[in-house]
Each structure stands twice: as C-alpha cells, then as structure tokens.
Design an enzyme around this catalytic site. Structure first.
Site, PDB file in Angstrom:
ATOM      1  N   HIS A 150       0.882  -1.374   0.039  1.00  0.00           N
ATOM      2  CA  HIS A 150      -0.078   0.075   0.015  1.00  0.00           C
ATOM      3  C   HIS A 150       0.881   1.166  -0.032  1.00  0.00           C
ATOM      4  O   HIS A 150       0.732   2.201   0.820  1.00  0.00           O
ATOM      5  CB  HIS A 150      -0.973   0.061   1.144  1.00  0.00           C
ATOM      6  CG  HIS A 150      -1.603  -1.378   1.397  1.00  0.00           C
ATOM      7  ND1 HIS A 150      -2.084  -1.686   2.706  1.00  0.00           N
ATOM      8  CD2 HIS A 150      -2.403  -2.183   0.571  1.00  0.00           C
ATOM      9  CE1 HIS A 150      -2.920  -2.694   2.700  1.00  0.00           C
ATOM     10  NE2 HIS A 150      -2.977  -3.084   1.247  1.00  0.00           N
TER      11      HIS A 150
ATOM     12  N   HIS B 224     -11.147 -10.241  -5.956  1.00  0.00           N
ATOM     13  CA  HIS B 224     -11.012  -8.787  -5.288  1.00  0.00           C
ATOM     14  C   HIS B 224      -9.986  -7.967  -6.223  1.00  0.00           C
ATOM     15  O   HIS B 224      -9.255  -8.797  -6.632  1.00  0.00           O
ATOM     16  CB  HIS B 224     -10.320  -9.329  -3.851  1.00  0.00           C
ATOM     17  CG  HIS B 224      -9.598  -8.082  -3.064  1.00  0.00           C
ATOM     18  ND1 HIS B 224     -10.292  -6.868  -3.141  1.00  0.00           N
ATOM     19  CD2 HIS B 224      -8.591  -8.032  -2.293  1.00  0.00           C
ATOM     20  CE1 HIS B 224      -9.467  -6.119  -2.253  1.00  0.00           C
ATOM     21  NE2 HIS B 224      -8.304  -6.817  -1.832  1.00  0.00           N
TER      22      HIS B 224
ATOM     23  N   GLU C 136      -7.826  -5.711  -5.740  1.00  0.00           N
ATOM     24  CA  GLU C 136      -6.682  -5.028  -5.274  1.00  0.00           C
ATOM     25  C   GLU C 136      -5.513  -5.741  -6.032  1.00  0.00           C
ATOM     26  O   GLU C 136      -5.554  -6.924  -6.264  1.00  0.00           O
ATOM     27  CB  GLU C 136      -6.309  -5.259  -3.803  1.00  0.00           C
ATOM     28  CG  GLU C 136      -5.239  -4.156  -3.107  1.00  0.00           C
ATOM     29  CD  GLU C 136      -5.326  -4.228  -1.684  1.00  0.00           C
ATOM     30  OE1 GLU C 136      -5.905  -5.086  -0.932  1.00  0.00           O
ATOM     31  OE2 GLU C 136      -4.602  -3.321  -1.187  1.00  0.00           O
TER      32      GLU C 136
ATOM     33  N   ASP D 114      -2.503  -6.534  -6.024  1.00  0.00           N
ATOM     34  CA  ASP D 114      -1.460  -7.675  -5.732  1.00  0.00           C
ATOM     35  C   ASP D 114      -2.319  -9.011  -6.252  1.00  0.00           C
ATOM     36  O   ASP D 114      -1.498 -10.085  -6.290  1.00  0.00           O
ATOM     37  CB  ASP D 114      -1.218  -7.791  -4.221  1.00  0.00           C
ATOM     38  CG  ASP D 114      -2.570  -7.643  -3.457  1.00  0.00           C
ATOM     39  OD1 ASP D 114      -3.403  -6.826  -3.547  1.00  0.00           O
ATOM     40  OD2 ASP D 114      -2.541  -8.270  -2.179  1.00  0.00           O
TER      41      ASP D 114
ATOM     42  N   HIS E 287     -11.424  -7.788   2.916  1.00  0.00           N
ATOM     43  CA  HIS E 287     -11.475  -6.635   3.456  1.00  0.00           C
ATOM     44  C   HIS E 287     -11.860  -5.324   2.870  1.00  0.00           C
ATOM     45  O   HIS E 287     -11.740  -4.444   3.181  1.00  0.00           O
ATOM     46  CB  HIS E 287     -10.102  -6.264   4.160  1.00  0.00           C
ATOM     47  CG  HIS E 287      -8.965  -6.327   2.864  1.00  0.00           C
ATOM     48  ND1 HIS E 287      -8.094  -4.961   3.024  1.00  0.00           N
ATOM     49  CD2 HIS E 287      -8.623  -7.054   2.003  1.00  0.00           C
ATOM     50  CE1 HIS E 287      -7.373  -5.241   1.800  1.00  0.00           C
ATOM     51  NE2 HIS E 287      -7.538  -6.258   1.342  1.00  0.00           N
TER      52      HIS E 287
ATOM     53  N   ASP F 206      -8.089 -12.696   1.036  1.00  0.00           N
ATOM     54  CA  ASP F 206      -7.095 -11.859   1.980  1.00  0.00           C
ATOM     55  C   ASP F 206      -7.382 -12.387   3.460  1.00  0.00           C
ATOM     56  O   ASP F 206      -6.421 -12.200   4.101  1.00  0.00           O
ATOM     57  CB  ASP F 206      -7.178 -10.369   1.890  1.00  0.00           C
ATOM     58  CG  ASP F 206      -6.501  -9.698   0.706  1.00  0.00           C
ATOM     59  OD1 ASP F 206      -5.382 -10.264   0.700  1.00  0.00           O
ATOM     60  OD2 ASP F 206      -7.258  -9.036   0.074  1.00  0.00           O
TER      61      ASP F 206
ATOM     62  N   TYR G 187      -0.884  -9.166  10.468  1.00  0.00           N
ATOM     63  CA  TYR G 187      -1.722  -9.188   9.333  1.00  0.00           C
ATOM     64  C   TYR G 187      -3.226  -8.847   9.674  1.00  0.00           C
ATOM     65  O   TYR G 187      -3.964  -8.040   9.258  1.00  0.00           O
ATOM     66  CB  TYR G 187      -1.683 -10.374   8.212  1.00  0.00           C
ATOM     67  CG  TYR G 187      -2.451 -10.585   7.221  1.00  0.00           C
ATOM     68  CD1 TYR G 187      -1.732 -10.107   5.933  1.00  0.00           C
ATOM     69  CD2 TYR G 187      -3.696 -10.591   7.022  1.00  0.00           C
ATOM     70  CE1 TYR G 187      -2.319 -10.130   4.512  1.00  0.00           C
ATOM     71  CE2 TYR G 187      -4.542 -10.669   5.973  1.00  0.00           C
ATOM     72  CZ  TYR G 187      -3.750 -10.650   4.618  1.00  0.00           C
ATOM     73  OH  TYR G 187      -4.206 -10.698   3.533  1.00  0.00           O
TER      74      TYR G 187
ATOM     75  N   HIS H 159      -2.362 -15.005   0.564  1.00  0.00           N
ATOM     76  CA  HIS H 159      -0.969 -14.356   1.015  1.00  0.00           C
ATOM     77  C   HIS H 159      -0.551 -15.552   1.929  1.00  0.00           C
ATOM     78  O   HIS H 159      -1.341 -16.097   2.884  1.00  0.00           O
ATOM     79  CB  HIS H 159      -0.971 -13.189   1.669  1.00  0.00           C
ATOM     80  CG  HIS H 159      -1.424 -11.919   0.675  1.00  0.00           C
ATOM     81  ND1 HIS H 159      -0.540 -11.639  -0.326  1.00  0.00           N
ATOM     82  CD2 HIS H 159      -2.364 -10.842   0.891  1.00  0.00           C
ATOM     83  CE1 HIS H 159      -1.285 -10.431  -0.788  1.00  0.00           C
ATOM     84  NE2 HIS H 159      -2.359 -10.361   0.025  1.00  0.00           N
TER      85      HIS H 159
END
Ligand code: FEO
Length: 395
Positions: A23, A79, A81, A83, A145, A164, A192, A225
């Site tokens: 981020h 998702h 995001e 990554d 999230h 996540d 995390y 992850h």
C-alpha cells in the site's frame, strides 16, 4: 514449480521475497509476501486469482507446467486489489476461452481499475459453478477486507479460499503451515490481522458463523497471501474469532516521543510504576518503532499511556501516524492516559487526550504534565501514575 494441494488443485502463485512495504509505504512486510493463485483442473479448469503484475510471467510459467492457459475455462478474480488482479490483463490475453468471474462489487471495482470492458460474470453468495466432478461455491465477504472481497469454496476437495482473510505477509520456501517456523507464522498472522482485518473485526465472527452454517467440511484454508492452513484450519478459525472479540488482556504500553529526554524520563518512571504492580508492559519510543509492528503491540494491550513533548502547540509529529492508526484500526476495550513535558504550554497532553478519546479509548485519569526537565517529585508522580494503571489492570 507448482505445488499440488490435492489431486488436480495447484498453487501457481508467486513468492515475493523482496517486498518490504505494501500500500505504498503504509504496511511494512519485513518477511516479504506471496501472491497465492490456485489452478483447479477438473473437467473444466479454473484459475482462482492472479498475482501482482510484475509476477505475471512466473504465474503463466507455472500454469504451463500443468496445462495450456488457453484451456482455462474460468478466471476468478476474488478482489480488485492489484496484488491479486494486477496480472488480469496479461492472463486474459493468454486465456481467450475463459469467462471472468467476479463478485457483484468486483464487476465495478475491477472495471474501475482496468477500464477494459471485459465480459464479467458476477456471482453472489450461494452461486455455484460446476467444474465437472466438483463445484466452486461463492460467498460475498464485503469489507473482509474490501467491498468487493469474495470467498470461494471447492467441494469434493474441501478447500476454502478466503482471499485476503487468514493471510500473512510471509515469504516462505514452502506452502503449508506445518512447514513454516511457528513463531514467525504467529507473528505475521497477528500483524496481518491487526493491520488489515481489525477495522472490520465486528464482521469477522458473523462471517465465520455464516460460512460454518453451510456445513462444509474444511480440510484446508488457502488464503491469498502466505501459507496454506492444512494442519490447523480449525485453530486459525478459532484464533480469528478470538482476535475479533478484541479482549485486550492485561498488558500496558507506555508510548512516547521525546525532544530532550524529559518525556522519556517520564515514560521510564511510569514503567517503573507498572513494574511495582507486576504489570506486563513495554516502554516504546514511537519515533523509532515500526508503525505496523507497534499496532500489533497495541492490539495486545489493555492500557495505552501516551506521552509527548510539546512543540508548536502540539505533540511531536512522530506521534501522528500512531494516533491516526488508533482511530483507523478501531481498537476496542482500551483504557488510556496522557503525559508529557513542556516549556511554555502543555498543549501536547491535551491533544493526546482528545485524540485517544476520539479513538474510543477510555481516559481513566487526568494527563500528567511536567515543565522543563522532571524533578524528583515529577518522576514520583509518573511512578504513581504507572502504579494506578497497574492496579486498574488487576481489578
Ligand atoms: Fe492482498 Fe486486499 O489484497
């Protein structure tokens, strides 16, 4: 090399040993991370998530060790995001026969990221895609999230892919929990949770209940992850439930920033008072602490005693990131007190009290101020403060 989780189910993601922040510079990742993508080969073939854009060649190479990407029938983007979705453009170029499956919110967020006008297949809770022998079953997981987050369950093999959730930023040469160093895994799993999941902890328990109510057997939890939970899926579920309650325990933290040692001396004296009452605590100079590691310490503490010298009618700016996180991460069940040294006006103490109160921390005594360098009576007052907080934690 791909790693087989169960017959026909493969990890095909990438390990990022070198990444030290996520981020932007918001989240420290001392141990790197992994971007977990999974290939499910049945009568139909599905790819669950992709990887950060720069790792697309690795992802495609791992897939090619198993199948020609052109044979993939479904690409599931759980998702938006980057990554996880960053390699979508490259992957979709190599999977011309694949349907892109997203959550309902994902159809908006992924389009917002890539502006490609892809042919999205949105799915919601309870929707299923048959792969032949087994099915993918989807669960919306808004705000765990991101608003678009989605969980996927694979029947037959009993694998829950919660995106996540249950993850860790933890690069390892192995893919499973029982192969990782337990202490490192515990540290990264907590860090995390605190820094990513905690603001939505009120949703964690109900979402776990919802998923368990489906009655699925869960042999593995395969997050996006870190390592895959195969030894202890029930234990990590129980751990998340416990953390989501934010019980805080009985520890104390003395957190400070200091210009010319006066506030530091106050902090140490407060710590001595906590020691007098056998209170487990740490004294931490926030100006040199890693912000995200500090959040994990804060999560485990019940009492936060926060101090700063006054400068420019406020606290030292070193305190600002922590104060922002205290509000943003929505810590619960904490008590607090403020302290600090000053020369002309004790504005930092007032500012800290306002910020802690605004973050939902119960302020249990008036702030303690010391002009110039602390004299013996000032340090005695600090020690008394520490004892008072220690006694409160015993109660
Ligand atoms: Fe790991 Fe929210 O992306």
């Amino acid at each position: 090399m791909p790693v087989e989780l169960k017959p026909g189910v493969y990890w095909v993601g990438a390990v990022d040993w070198g990444v030290r922040f996520f981020h932007g510079h918001e989240l420290s990742t001392h141990r790197g991370t992994s971007y977990n993508a999974y290939l499910i080969v049945d009568e139909k073939i599905a790819l669950l998530d992709t990887v950060r854009a720069s790792f697309a060649p690795e992802l495609l190479a791992r897939i090619r060790e198993i199948v020609d990407p052109a044979k993939i029938d479904y690409v599931i983007a759980a998702h938006a995001e980057p990554d996880h979705s960053g390699s979508l453009p490259e992957v979709l170029r190599h999977t011309p026969n694949a349907q892109l499956v997203v959550s309902k919110q994902g159809a908006k967020s992924i389009e917002g990221y890539f502006h490609q006008g892809w042919d999205y297949k949105p799915v919601g809770t309870g929707d299923r895609i048959s792969l032949g022998q087994n099915e993918l079953v989807f669960t919306e997981a808004a705000f765990l999230h991101w608003p678009d987050s989605m969980f996927t369950y694979l029947t037959g093999h009993n694998i829950w892919f919660p995106n996540d959730a249950f993850g860790q930023h933890f690069a390892t040469p192995f893919r499973f929990d029982d192969e990782a160093c337990p202490e490192e895994l515990a540290t990264e799993t907590l860090k995390y949770f605190v820094n990513i999941i905690n603001p939505y902890s009120h949703l964690v328990g109900p979402k776990i209940e919802e998923v368990l109510s489906f009655g699925w057997p869960i042999d593995m939890i395969a997050p996006s992850h870190g390592v895959i939970w195969r030894k202890s899926p029930a234990e990590i579920i129980a751990q998340y439930r416990e953390w989501a309650e934010q019980k805080s325990g009985k520890r104390a933290l003395v957190l400070y920033a200091s210009m010319w040692e006066a506030t530091r001396k106050m902090a140490d004296a407060i710590g001595e008072g906590l020691t007098d009452t056998n209170t487990n605590h740490k004294v931490i100079d926030v100006s040199t602490a890693d912000r995200n590691d500090l959040n994990a310490e804060i999560f485990n503490a019940r009492a936060l005693i926060v101090g700063s010298s006054t400068i420019n009618k406020g606290p030292l700016p070193d305190l600002a990131p922590m104060l922002i996180d205290l509000k943003g991460l929505k810590f619960k069940n904490k008590i607090g007190a403020a302290f600090g040294s000053y020369g002309w006006s004790a504005d930092a103490v007032k500012y800290i009290e306002e910020q802690l109160s605004g973050a939902g921390i119960e302020m249990v005594r008036p702030g303690l101020k010391c002009r110039w360098q602390p004299a013996a009576e000032d340090l005695a007052a600090c020690r008394t403060l520490g004892r008072e907080i220690g006694e409160m934690l015993k109660a």
